[in-house]
Design a protein around this motif. Structure first.
Motif, mmCIF file in Angstrom:
data_model
loop_
_atom_site.group_PDB
_atom_site.id
_atom_site.type_symbol
_atom_site.label_atom_id
_atom_site.label_comp_id
_atom_site.label_asym_id
_atom_site.label_seq_id
_atom_site.Cartn_x
_atom_site.Cartn_y
_atom_site.Cartn_z
ATOM 1 N N ILE A 76 -31.283 57.973 -1.337
ATOM 2 C CA ILE A 76 -31.651 56.865 -2.262
ATOM 3 C C ILE A 76 -32.100 57.508 -3.544
ATOM 4 O O ILE A 76 -32.839 58.497 -3.655
ATOM 5 C CB ILE A 76 -32.752 56.158 -1.719
ATOM 6 N N ASP A 77 -31.658 57.027 -4.751
ATOM 7 C CA ASP A 77 -32.159 57.403 -5.981
ATOM 8 C C ASP A 77 -32.535 56.124 -6.670
ATOM 9 O O ASP A 77 -31.765 54.818 -6.668
ATOM 10 C CB ASP A 77 -31.462 58.470 -6.734
ATOM 11 N N GLY B 205 -37.528 58.138 11.717
ATOM 12 C CA GLY B 205 -36.799 59.267 12.048
ATOM 13 C C GLY B 205 -35.592 59.382 11.409
ATOM 14 O O GLY B 205 -34.712 60.000 11.892
ATOM 15 N N VAL B 206 -35.302 58.671 10.237
ATOM 16 C CA VAL B 206 -33.889 58.831 9.581
ATOM 17 C C VAL B 206 -33.987 59.770 8.601
ATOM 18 O O VAL B 206 -34.795 59.592 7.560
ATOM 19 C CB VAL B 206 -33.483 57.220 9.215
ATOM 20 N N PRO B 207 -33.077 60.644 8.518
ATOM 21 C CA PRO B 207 -33.188 61.892 7.560
ATOM 22 C C PRO B 207 -32.778 61.050 6.107
ATOM 23 O O PRO B 207 -31.827 60.474 6.043
ATOM 24 C CB PRO B 207 -31.893 62.725 8.136
ATOM 25 N N THR B 208 -33.865 61.278 5.507
ATOM 26 C CA THR B 208 -33.619 60.600 3.914
ATOM 27 C C THR B 208 -34.162 61.624 2.882
ATOM 28 O O THR B 208 -35.097 61.996 2.746
ATOM 29 C CB THR B 208 -34.798 59.649 4.077
ATOM 30 N N GLU B 209 -33.124 61.610 1.841
ATOM 31 C CA GLU B 209 -33.137 62.290 0.653
ATOM 32 C C GLU B 209 -33.416 61.091 -0.563
ATOM 33 O O GLU B 209 -32.720 60.239 -0.704
ATOM 34 C CB GLU B 209 -32.062 63.051 0.282
ATOM 35 N N LEU B 210 -34.672 61.236 -1.126
ATOM 36 C CA LEU B 210 -35.112 60.441 -2.192
ATOM 37 C C LEU B 210 -35.319 61.142 -3.561
ATOM 38 O O LEU B 210 -35.914 62.063 -3.544
ATOM 39 C CB LEU B 210 -36.547 59.936 -1.890
ATOM 40 N N HIS B 211 -34.474 60.591 -4.461
ATOM 41 C CA HIS B 211 -34.839 61.084 -5.942
ATOM 42 C C HIS B 211 -35.182 59.950 -6.815
ATOM 43 O O HIS B 211 -34.691 58.876 -6.854
ATOM 44 C CB HIS B 211 -33.220 61.657 -6.488
ATOM 45 N N VAL B 212 -36.186 60.411 -7.645
ATOM 46 C CA VAL B 212 -37.038 59.419 -8.590
ATOM 47 C C VAL B 212 -36.685 60.015 -10.034
ATOM 48 O O VAL B 212 -37.238 61.165 -10.222
ATOM 49 C CB VAL B 212 -38.243 58.993 -8.347
ATOM 50 N N HIS B 213 -35.892 59.540 -10.754
ATOM 51 C CA HIS B 213 -35.560 59.950 -12.150
ATOM 52 C C HIS B 213 -36.321 59.677 -13.240
ATOM 53 O O HIS B 213 -36.119 58.473 -13.627
ATOM 54 C CB HIS B 213 -33.950 59.615 -12.441
ATOM 55 N N HIS C 209 -32.503 50.888 -15.031
ATOM 56 C CA HIS C 209 -31.556 50.365 -14.001
ATOM 57 C C HIS C 209 -29.945 50.542 -14.489
ATOM 58 O O HIS C 209 -29.615 50.053 -15.502
ATOM 59 C CB HIS C 209 -31.740 48.878 -13.553
ATOM 60 N N ALA C 210 -29.163 51.487 -13.734
ATOM 61 C CA ALA C 210 -27.855 51.869 -14.291
ATOM 62 C C ALA C 210 -27.887 52.483 -15.429
ATOM 63 O O ALA C 210 -26.529 52.436 -16.095
ATOM 64 C CB ALA C 210 -27.010 50.377 -14.090
ATOM 65 N N ALA C 211 -28.650 53.392 -15.841
ATOM 66 C CA ALA C 211 -28.639 53.802 -17.003
ATOM 67 C C ALA C 211 -27.445 54.887 -17.010
ATOM 68 O O ALA C 211 -26.935 55.062 -17.935
ATOM 69 C CB ALA C 211 -29.848 54.877 -17.165
ATOM 70 N N GLU C 212 -27.247 55.422 -15.700
ATOM 71 C CA GLU C 212 -25.936 56.621 -15.605
ATOM 72 C C GLU C 212 -24.854 55.828 -15.898
ATOM 73 O O GLU C 212 -23.633 56.390 -15.981
ATOM 74 C CB GLU C 212 -26.034 57.289 -14.250
ATOM 75 N N THR C 213 -24.462 54.597 -15.774
ATOM 76 C CA THR C 213 -23.506 53.857 -16.126
ATOM 77 C C THR C 213 -23.488 53.547 -17.598
ATOM 78 O O THR C 213 -22.203 53.617 -18.306
ATOM 79 C CB THR C 213 -23.171 52.528 -15.404
ATOM 80 N N ILE D 149 -27.909 63.076 -12.462
ATOM 81 C CA ILE D 149 -27.954 62.238 -11.378
ATOM 82 C C ILE D 149 -26.398 62.008 -10.733
ATOM 83 O O ILE D 149 -26.694 62.261 -9.329
ATOM 84 C CB ILE D 149 -28.126 60.609 -12.143
ATOM 85 N N TRP D 150 -25.469 62.060 -11.503
ATOM 86 C CA TRP D 150 -24.102 61.988 -10.628
ATOM 87 C C TRP D 150 -24.239 63.395 -9.879
ATOM 88 O O TRP D 150 -23.328 63.626 -8.665
ATOM 89 C CB TRP D 150 -23.036 61.714 -11.705
#
Length: 316
Positions: A252-253, A275-283, A288-292, A303-304
């Protein structure tokens, strides 16, 4: 301080240009049909060169039982050999906007950069088709993809699901349906800044009111249209799911200047607790949708790079 002042300067440029051309942003267009046309017109004005490394094929597949057929677009790496990994792709748009064509460039990029077979689904939109129509269309598309793995040429044991914004919420909801209905099996899920909480009670929901991209008022409106006057269940708003165990490993980012920031961070923490392996990134500085909107910005490139690396690792 306005939250707009916290935006990374480089990704803020196209946002300021959008607000100059359309004061108030997309949500300032009250009529949903006109709003969709406005968004599509703006997207069509962005030139995206053809990628010779990726072939595309539109197909019509069976929809949910008793419902209309669904269109999907299949993306295939041209020079790929052997069984590929598979990625089921769900476009965004707040459950009320968006299309396969509108996110064609993103699906093409993911196909090319991960060497995966990608299937993008054209689900029905609200308010004409409220919940559960969108998620049931997505689930029908996922079932079709898994059942036709041999013909499509991908390894069903390496199947991931990806979506951003509304597509992120539908990614989690579809994964919940797959868990609760006994399949298809998913190896990985990548819900990007997912739209998952209909209550609009988080701190970031109160903060993001003047960005111009998916502000509080627009989110409240979209949820009302999506729910159609009915209460939300876990397949509409995944934050309502009491049990998150058994979901696939997740990435999730979200940006610090995104209305969905707090609901996404809290959900990632709940996945970890389940117990769900989770990778989280907060930029920092990302809206919202800045990378687009600012695809060439350094922040967007970072991000990409993280997303594509995670997909390659998960599907290796």
């Amino acid at each position: 301080m306005s939250r707009r002042e916290l935006i990374d300067p480089e990704v803020r440029v196209p946002l300021d240009q959008l607000l100059e051309a359309m004061p108030g942003g997309f949500n300032s267009v009250p009529d949903i049909v006109q709003r969709r046309a406005t968004v599509e017109a703006m997207l069509s004005g962005i030139e995206v060169p053809d990628n010779p490394n990726v072939s595309k094929d539109d197909r019509t597949i069976p929809g949910p039982e008793g419902e209309p057929d669904v269109t999907v677009r299949v993306y295939r790496p041209v020079n790929a050999t052997g069984p590929l990994p598979g990625i089921f792709f769900i476009h965004g748009g707040g459950m009320i906007l968006g299309s396969v064509e509108g996110e064609d460039a993103t699906a093409t990029l993911i196909c090319d950069q991960t060497n995966a077979l990608v299937v993008s689904v054209e689900y029905r939109l609200s308010p004409e088709h409220p919940h559960p129509a969108p998620v049931e269309d997505c689930y029908a598309g996922l079932v079709w993809m898994a059942k036709n793995a041999a013909e499509l040429g991908f390894d069903p044991d390496r199947l991931a699901i990806y979506g951003a914004s509304a597509g992120g919420g539908l990614t989690i909801a579809t994964a919940l349906l797959a868990r609760d209905r006994g399949g298809p099996a998913l190896k990985y899920m990548m819900p990007i800044y997912p739209m998952i909480d209909d209550t609009n009670t988080t701190a970031s929901s109160d903060e993001i009111v003047d960005i111009g991209i998916w502000d509080r008022a627009g989110n409240i409106e979209a949820w009302a249209w999506y729910l159609g006057g009915r209460p939300a269940d876990q397949y509409a708003a995944p934050t309502r799911a009491e049990d998150l165990s058994g979901l696939p490993p997740a990435f999730i980012d979200v940006g610090t200047v995104d209305l969905f920031r707090d609901e996404d961070i809290a959900f990632a923490q709940r996945l970890m607790a389940a117990g769900v392996p989770t990778e989280l990134h907060v930029h920092p500085g990302s809206y919202h949708a800045a990378e687009t909107f600012a695809a060439d910005a350094a922040l967007s490139q970072r991000i990409w790079a993280m997303r594509l690396d995670a997909l390659r690792r998960a599907l290796a």
